[in-house]
Design a protein around this motif. Structure first.
Motif: not given
Length: 112
Positions: A43-57, A8-13
């Motif tokens: 650990p940050i899984k790709g399924g969490t990280l890559y959607p964030v990168l795509l949204r930021l892009q 939950q905290w990670l999703r927020g930051v």
């Protein structure tokens, strides 16, 4: 640490942490995940990280480009844009203000 609470905290930051990591230097996804883990986020899984990168892009905060690898396939490198740097400065200020409020509310707890 409770994994549900951590999530939950990670999703927020996570957006803020990704912008901050890219402020230091451009990076590809796996390297970025490793640096976030080394910083203590776990650990940050790709399924969490890559959607964030795509949204930021998509919002123009991060730019991405492919580079040929010296050993292995090409990698997609991400870097902070000027807009991303402005957002990082504002979000950092907002986070510090919020964290100060939380620290004020939390009682001093000592571990035994």
């Amino acid at each position: 640490m409770d994994q549900e609470r951590r999530g939950q905290w990670l999703r927020g930051v996570l957006d803020l942490c990704v912008l901050a990591a890219l402020h230091r230097h451009e990076s590809y996804g796996y390297e970025l995940a490793q640096s976030l883990q080394a910083a203590g986020l776990g650990p940050i899984k790709g399924g969490t990280l890559y959607p964030v990168l795509l949204r930021l892009q998509r919002t123009g905060l991060v730019d991405a480009r492919w580079r040929a690898g010296t050993s292995g396939p090409a990698r997609k490198y991400y870097r902070l844009t000027e807009s991303g740097a402005r957002r990082l400065r504002q979000a950092t200020s907002d986070w510090r203000s919020f964290a100060t409020g939380v620290d004020t509310i939390l009682p001093e707890v000592t571990t035994s």
